[in-house]
Scaffold this motif. Structure first.
Motif, PDB file in Angstrom:
ATOM      1  N   THR A  46     -15.436  12.784  11.621  1.00  0.00           N
ATOM      2  CA  THR A  46     -16.460  12.579  10.610  1.00  0.00           C
ATOM      3  C   THR A  46     -15.887  12.997   9.265  1.00  0.00           C
ATOM      4  OG1 THR A  46     -18.146  13.086  12.248  1.00  0.00           O
ATOM      5  CG2 THR A  46     -18.839  13.187   9.961  1.00  0.00           C
ATOM      6  N   THR A  47     -16.239  12.281   8.203  1.00  0.00           N
ATOM      7  CA  THR A  47     -15.711  12.654   6.891  1.00  0.00           C
ATOM      8  C   THR A  47     -16.271  14.019   6.489  1.00  0.00           C
ATOM      9  OG1 THR A  47     -17.507  11.388   5.903  1.00  0.00           O
ATOM     10  CG2 THR A  47     -15.368  10.311   5.989  1.00  0.00           C
ATOM     11  N   PRO A  48     -15.500  14.794   5.686  1.00  0.00           N
ATOM     12  CA  PRO A  48     -15.917  16.154   5.321  1.00  0.00           C
ATOM     13  C   PRO A  48     -17.310  16.196   4.675  1.00  0.00           C
ATOM     14  CG  PRO A  48     -13.665  15.750   4.611  1.00  0.00           C
ATOM     15  CD  PRO A  48     -14.176  14.460   5.146  1.00  0.00           C
ATOM     16  N   ASP A  49     -17.674  15.143   3.950  1.00  0.00           N
ATOM     17  CA  ASP A  49     -19.000  15.157   3.317  1.00  0.00           C
ATOM     18  C   ASP A  49     -20.119  14.829   4.309  1.00  0.00           C
ATOM     19  OD1 ASP A  49     -18.523  12.510   3.750  1.00  0.00           O
ATOM     20  OD2 ASP A  49     -18.611  11.904   1.649  1.00  0.00           O
ATOM     21  N   GLY A  50     -19.734  14.591   5.562  1.00  0.00           N
ATOM     22  CA  GLY A  50     -20.747  14.332   6.584  1.00  0.00           C
ATOM     23  C   GLY A  50     -21.404  12.963   6.471  1.00  0.00           C
ATOM     24  N   THR A  88     -13.545  -8.766   8.233  1.00  0.00           N
ATOM     25  CA  THR A  88     -12.102  -8.770   8.001  1.00  0.00           C
ATOM     26  C   THR A  88     -11.715  -7.445   7.349  1.00  0.00           C
ATOM     27  OG1 THR A  88     -12.337  -9.702   5.799  1.00  0.00           O
ATOM     28  CG2 THR A  88     -12.070 -11.253   7.605  1.00  0.00           C
ATOM     29  N   ALA A  89     -10.431  -7.112   7.440  1.00  0.00           N
ATOM     30  CA  ALA A  89      -9.950  -5.854   6.867  1.00  0.00           C
ATOM     31  C   ALA A  89     -10.243  -5.815   5.367  1.00  0.00           C
ATOM     32  CB  ALA A  89      -8.456  -5.702   7.135  1.00  0.00           C
ATOM     33  N   LYS A  90     -10.165  -6.977   4.746  1.00  0.00           N
ATOM     34  CA  LYS A  90     -10.386  -7.054   3.304  1.00  0.00           C
ATOM     35  C   LYS A  90     -11.801  -6.651   2.891  1.00  0.00           C
ATOM     36  CE  LYS A  90      -7.107  -9.783   0.871  1.00  0.00           C
ATOM     37  NZ  LYS A  90      -6.243 -10.407   1.884  1.00  0.00           N
ATOM     38  N   GLN A  91     -12.768  -6.948   3.779  1.00  0.00           N
ATOM     39  CA  GLN A  91     -14.161  -6.656   3.429  1.00  0.00           C
ATOM     40  C   GLN A  91     -14.512  -5.175   3.518  1.00  0.00           C
ATOM     41  OE1 GLN A  91     -16.213  -8.922   6.335  1.00  0.00           O
ATOM     42  NE2 GLN A  91     -15.968 -10.885   5.281  1.00  0.00           N
ATOM     43  N   VAL A  92     -13.629  -4.400   4.145  1.00  0.00           N
ATOM     44  CA  VAL A  92     -13.995  -3.020   4.460  1.00  0.00           C
ATOM     45  C   VAL A  92     -14.401  -2.168   3.249  1.00  0.00           C
ATOM     46  CG1 VAL A  92     -13.078  -0.857   5.410  1.00  0.00           C
ATOM     47  CG2 VAL A  92     -12.875  -2.970   6.698  1.00  0.00           C
ATOM     48  N   PRO A  93     -13.572  -2.132   2.173  1.00  0.00           N
ATOM     49  CA  PRO A  93     -13.969  -1.294   1.031  1.00  0.00           C
ATOM     50  C   PRO A  93     -15.346  -1.684   0.485  1.00  0.00           C
ATOM     51  CG  PRO A  93     -11.730  -2.110   0.748  1.00  0.00           C
ATOM     52  CD  PRO A  93     -12.281  -2.783   1.947  1.00  0.00           C
ATOM     53  N   GLU A  94     -15.561  -2.984   0.374  1.00  0.00           N
ATOM     54  CA  GLU A  94     -16.819  -3.488  -0.157  1.00  0.00           C
ATOM     55  C   GLU A  94     -18.000  -3.072   0.736  1.00  0.00           C
ATOM     56  OE1 GLU A  94     -18.553  -7.879  -0.738  1.00  0.00           O
ATOM     57  OE2 GLU A  94     -16.378  -7.683  -0.780  1.00  0.00           O
ATOM     58  N   PHE A 124     -10.549   0.833   8.058  1.00  0.00           N
ATOM     59  CA  PHE A 124     -11.534   1.923   7.997  1.00  0.00           C
ATOM     60  C   PHE A 124     -10.842   3.276   7.977  1.00  0.00           C
ATOM     61  CE2 PHE A 124     -14.819  -1.139   9.387  1.00  0.00           C
ATOM     62  CZ  PHE A 124     -15.822  -0.793   8.497  1.00  0.00           C
ATOM     63  N   ARG A 125      -9.804   3.393   8.816  1.00  0.00           N
ATOM     64  CA  ARG A 125      -9.041   4.644   8.864  1.00  0.00           C
ATOM     65  C   ARG A 125      -8.504   4.988   7.485  1.00  0.00           C
ATOM     66  NH1 ARG A 125      -5.470   3.283  13.544  1.00  0.00           N
ATOM     67  NH2 ARG A 125      -6.339   4.254  15.383  1.00  0.00           N
ATOM     68  N   THR A 126      -7.857   4.005   6.867  1.00  0.00           N
ATOM     69  CA  THR A 126      -7.251   4.274   5.555  1.00  0.00           C
ATOM     70  C   THR A 126      -8.324   4.571   4.513  1.00  0.00           C
ATOM     71  OG1 THR A 126      -6.139   2.241   6.200  1.00  0.00           O
ATOM     72  CG2 THR A 126      -5.139   3.477   4.420  1.00  0.00           C
ATOM     73  N   PRO A 182       0.797  -1.225   0.000  1.00  0.00           N
ATOM     74  CA  PRO A 182       0.000   0.000   0.000  1.00  0.00           C
ATOM     75  C   PRO A 182       0.834   1.283   0.000  1.00  0.00           C
ATOM     76  CG  PRO A 182      -0.157  -1.091   2.127  1.00  0.00           C
ATOM     77  CD  PRO A 182       0.603  -2.008   1.234  1.00  0.00           C
ATOM     78  N   VAL A 183       2.092   1.204   0.470  1.00  0.00           N
ATOM     79  CA  VAL A 183       2.904   2.424   0.473  1.00  0.00           C
ATOM     80  C   VAL A 183       4.029   2.346  -0.569  1.00  0.00           C
ATOM     81  CG1 VAL A 183       2.410   3.079   2.847  1.00  0.00           C
ATOM     82  CG2 VAL A 183       4.308   1.532   2.376  1.00  0.00           C
ATOM     83  N   SER A 184       3.940   1.368  -1.455  1.00  0.00           N
ATOM     84  CA  SER A 184       4.919   1.183  -2.534  1.00  0.00           C
ATOM     85  C   SER A 184       6.358   1.259  -2.051  1.00  0.00           C
ATOM     86  CB  SER A 184       4.725   2.241  -3.628  1.00  0.00           C
ATOM     87  OG  SER A 184       3.386   2.270  -4.033  1.00  0.00           O
ATOM     88  N   CYS A 185       6.664   0.482  -1.035  1.00  0.00           N
ATOM     89  CA  CYS A 185       8.034   0.541  -0.538  1.00  0.00           C
ATOM     90  C   CYS A 185       8.833  -0.689  -0.970  1.00  0.00           C
ATOM     91  CB  CYS A 185       8.059   0.735   0.974  1.00  0.00           C
ATOM     92  SG  CYS A 185       7.599  -0.712   1.892  1.00  0.00           S
TER      93      CYS A 185
END
Ligand SMILES: Cc1cc2nc3c(=O)[nH]c(=O)nc-3n(C[C@H](O)[C@H](O)[C@H](O)COP(=O)(O)O)c2cc1C
Ligand code: SF4
Ligand code: SF4
Ligand code: FES
Lengths: 727, 165
Positions: free
Chosen positions: B114-118, B148-154, B103-105, A690-693
């Protein structure tokens, strides 16, 4: 007086007649779990799907029922299909897709689907379940022998082996003192017949009449009112359940928690009716005292004594009873499940307590994070009101008693009894010095009895079956059962209720099913942020208040977290300290500042900046905080750290001296490197980083830029050639 | 939501306060009243707390003491979707920290922001009692288990998509 029993009998008769009129006993029951955990697993959709199918079929003889959590959380949603007079079938991890199949094949077609059945992928279905009591408490070390004996006898009578399934259960609490260890007890389902026998001849007679002639053997039949019988008849053939002794949880997973009729028809409110009929508060207090019941909220104070204290210190006529359902241990869910599965038992327990100490008002202090439990309690209170089991002149006894719910608001310290009192009064929940104890001066200055959910849930059963019966279960100083919330790295996560004195090993391996393959148990954490960790070589320890304290942990309220080789003890103890640190109410210095300093030291160690002298600092600071804090929170906050330090000193030293985390948990101490001999230069890791290192040309060995690596482990996980090393 | 929070408390909340004032120990219902307001408006605004002080005759200092003491009370409005990651023991042991990082990333915000778009706000909770299905995440009132971390974007995408519908 003298009206309560008549009131109860009328109520029972009414519910029984209604049930008969509906013909429920002849119906096929489809039972779907309904609890926070069940719903999180998708039980809601499953229930809706069944509802749709049942409606569409137009069948009036199929009953869809909801029930609380059975405790087998890892396998939820759980669906039961019960045909009258047959062995009940339970399915696991049912999805809306499987609902169709279960409905068509089993509910309509009458053919169970073996490979969906809970916990045992078996191809054969059996007609009988035999559950033999093999509690080691009664030195039935030869449980295997009696099973062999039974098998031999069945065989000699030409009964096919797979027709009868044999299971072993934990203590059923059935044997009178003089018979303990001398007789065997077994139950046969679906007939729900209880037998006892001493010799092989006895057993042979039972086998002959029951399995060959299909007649109950009257000579060896054991006539006794048996509290967990209902539960066993439903779940006795599941290994997870039959080692348990379900007293407080006996209705969870069995009855519809929102149905008063079901509770009453399962012995509900009989105890209260008897208590009101005799109207002898002192006798109730004495019974609880004699039973040996101790507080299940963590402290283990004798409940009967607490009740006696509440009426002896002052003659203040206004008294309160309180149910502590704050359940602050972040990793425990006993009280939530209990309240969601059987709210009435807690209401009944509190009402009996109110009679015993002369209270007219009760409060349930429950955390706001439990919306379903709150909803069920609200409904239960309203229903109890409607049937005059709460409110004015309860059960025609002339007594008034009411219960109100008060919500917590996310403060762990409010589980502490003096803080809890302030919180109910609408104030900040900061503990105060005891004495005076709440039994002397509690809510608004009046004597107040505070007990935990599970403590209250034990009360009706003790009153019904007597102090002697209760004290037969468990050990000398720890009577009865304890509910544990089993979580972490154990296969069968869930809720278990076992007799006191059960070995940790039996809970984790027999009931919990052990760990994932390829992993070993490192420690068991009990008591949450106030407790400690028990290392693997102490697994033969029995769960008892004193024994657990002796080895540096506590019984606690019932959280039990299993840790394996991938868990770092330094990080785990830091986790608990972070928790208590942020939950410290800030009233006293040792707790507020001391825990912060300890946390800073632990932080350093996990970042590879620790010094050997830190270990001694942790020990000294910890002892100081234990001795000088005002309330239980501060007094116990250092426990997780001190016990980890005591049992896993080497692991702390490796963090400090070698700057390494053997469990690869402390991110800052992990290092990923690419083995140039193994790397094929496939570029996969470079693309995923993710940080391309990660740099390197195609088909050339790659390298990781350590200064930019964020230790996300992505490269380690994706490399197909085992070329990324983790140290 | 924020528009409403400067306005007068709604009649239901006022009626609730009135009912509490009729009972024994009326001031003990302060926490219940604050729960009610947070449930209705999503958080406790200063204006609303002042109205409670007036109505129930409790000093503002006490109300502010109570609302800051209890973690459950929020003093800032939150996003349309409030994501709460359980950081209780069982979830921690099963890798909740990794889920939180994801989630942070993905959202580019820290805990409590809170995200800028609220749209999203990120919070942590301490054990919802679903430990057996850890790690657990709640988005508004819905519980997601074994995340799992992987599911987060989805997961975030599906929530967004549902919001547009
Ligand atoms: C920091 C702290 C947190 C506590 N949390 C709880 C809790 O969540 N539930 C509980 O029943 N008891 C809790 N207790 C114990 C209570 O103070 C009290 O001893 C208990 O509710 C008494 O009931 P019992 O005798 O039935 O156990 C806590 C104690 C401390 C010091
Ligand atoms: S020990 Fe901690 S929680 Fe208890 S009173 Fe002192 S500061 Fe508050
Ligand atoms: S994934 Fe493995 S083999 Fe491929 S470039 Fe990275 S280290 Fe080399
Ligand atoms: S620790 Fe996360 S639900 Fe209990």
């Amino acid at each position: 007086m003298g009206q309560a029993l008549a009131f109860y009998k009328t109520l029972y008769r009414q519910f029984d007649q209604e049930r008969t009129a509906r013909g429920d006993k002849q119906k096929i029951i489809v039972q779907v779990g309904s609890a926070t955990c069940e719903n999180a697993a998708g039980a809601d959709q499953v229930r809706q799907e069944f509802d749709k199918l049942i409606r569409a079929s137009g069948r009036q003889d199929i009953l869809l029922k909801q029930t609380g959590c059975t405790g087998r959380c890892a396998r939820e949603p759980i669906v039961g299909v019960f045909f009258p007079g047959q062995i009940p079938i339970k399915y696991e991890q049912v999805t809306p897709n499987k609902v169709q199949e279960i409905f068509q094949h089993h509910v309509i077609g009458g053919k169970p689907i073996p490979n969906l059945i809970l916990d045992k992928k078996t191809d054969t279905l059996y007609s009988y379940v035999v559950t033999m009591c093999s509690s080691h408490r009664c030195s039935h070390e030869n449980a295997q022998d009696s099973e062999e004996m039974l098998k031999r006898l069945l065989c000699s009578h030409n009964i096919a082996e797979d027709l009868v399934r044999i299971f072993h259960s934990g203590c059923l609490g059935l044997c009178p003192k003089e018979k303990v260890g001398k007789q065997h007890v077994m139950m046969v389902f679906p007939e729900r017949t209880l037998y006892r026998f001493e010799t092989e001849e006895d057993l042979d007679e039972i086998v002959k009449s029951h399995f060959v002639d299909h007649q109950v053997n009257v000579k060896h039949r054991y006539h006794t009112d048996f509290i967990t019988e209902q539960f066993f008849s439903m779940y006795g053939d599941v290994a997870f359940f039959n080692k348990q002794t379900r007293l407080t949880l006996r209705n969870s997973g069995l009855i519809d928690p929102e149905s008063l009729p079901e509770y009453v028809l399962n012995k509900g409110y009989e105890a209260l009716a008897q208590v009101l009929e005799t109207n002898d508060p002192d006798a109730v207090r004495q019974t609880i005292l004699k039973s040996g019941l101790r507080g299940r909220g963590g402290g283990g104070f004798p409940t009967g004594q607490k009740w006696i204290n509440a009426v002896t210190y002052t003659d203040d006529p206004i008294r309160y009873v309180v149910c502590n359902a704050d359940e602050g241990d972040p990793g425990a869910f006993m009280d939530r499940s209990a309240l969601e599965g059987d709210p009435f038992i807690v209401l009944e327990g509190m009402t009996i307590g109110a009679v015993a100490v002369g209270a007219r008002q009760g409060y349930i202090y429950i955390r706001a994070e439990y919306p379903l439990a709150i909803e069920r309690l609200e409904k239960a209170i309203a229903t109890a009101h409607k049937h005059r089991l709460l409110g004015k002149n309860i059960l025609d006894s002339g007594l008034n008693f009411d219960i109100e719910i008060r919500l917590g608001a996310g403060a762990f310290v409010c589980g502490e009894e003096t803080a809890l009192i302030y919180s109910i009064e609408g104030k900040r929940g900061q503990p105060r010095i005891r004495p005076p104890y709440p039994t002397q001066s509690g809510l608004w200055g009046h004597p107040t009895v505070i007990n935990n959910v599970e403590t209250w849930a034990n009360v009706p059963t003790i009153m019904l079956y007597g102090a002697d019966w209760f004290s037969r279960i468990g050990t000398k100083n720890s009577r009865g059962t304890k509910v544990f919330a089993l979580a972490g790295k154990v296969l069968n996560t869930g809720l278990v209720e076992v007799p006191m004195g059960t070995r940790l090993r039996d809970i984790i391996f027999d009931i919990g099913g052990g760990l994932r393959e390829g992993h070993t148990l490192k420690a068991v954490q009990t008591g949450g942020p106030s407790g400690g960790c028990i290392p693997a070589d102490r697994l033969d320890t029995m769960v008892e208040y004193e024994t657990l304290s002796e080895i540096g942990s506590i019984m606690g309220s019932g959280g039990m977290i299993v840790l394996d080789d991938e868990d770092c003890m330094v990080a785990t103890s830091k986790f608990f300290l972070e928790f208590t640190q942020s939950e410290s109410c800030g009233k006293c210095v040792p707790c507020r500042e001391g825990t912060l300093r300890m946390l800073e030291i632990l932080e350093r160690i996990t970042q590879g900046k620790g010094e050997m002298a830190d270990l001694d600092k942790l020990r000294r600071l910890g002892k100081l905080i234990q001795k000088t804090s005002l309330c239980g929170l501060g007094q116990t906050a250092p426990n997780p750290v001190l016990s980890a330090l005591e049992n896993f000193t080497e692991e702390f030293i490796i963090h400090i001296r070698d700057k390494r985390c053997p469990a690869h948990k402390c991110t800052q101490l992990i290092r990923y490197e690419i083995d140039i001999d193994k790397c094929t230069g496939c570029t996969l890791c470079a693309r995923r980083c993710p940080v391309s290192c990660i740099a390197g040309a195609a088909r050339q060995p790659h390298v990781i830029d350590q200064s930019r690596c964020i230790k996300c482990s992505e490269c380690y996980n994706v490399c197909k050639f085992d070329a990324v090393r983790r140290t | 939501m924020s528009a409403e929070s400067n306005q007068h408390l709604d009649s239901e909340t006022i009626a609730f306060m009135d009912a509490c004032l009729q009972k024994e120990h009326p001031k003990s219902y302060l926490i219940a009243v604050l729960h009610k307001i947070q449930q209705r408006y999503g958080y406790l605004s200063q204006a609303h707390m002042d109205q409670v002080a007036q109505h129930m005759q409790i000093p503002t200092s006490i109300i502010s003491g109570v609302s800051t003491f209890y973690h459950f009370f929020r003093l800032q409005p939150r996003g349309k979707f409030s994501i709460s990651i359980c950081l209780g023991t069982a979830c921690f042991v099963k890798g909740a920290d990794k889920v939180l990082d994801a989630f942070r990333t993905e959202l580019g915000i820290e805990l409590g922001e809170t995200t800028p778009d609220g749209l999203f706000s990120l919070e942590s909770s301490r054990c919802l009692g679903v430990c057996a299905l850890a790690p657990v995440v709640t988005i508004n009132d819905k519980i997601y288990s074994k995340v799992t971390a992987k599911q987060v974007p989805e997961l975030l995408n599906s929530v967004k998509a549902a919001a547009i519908d």
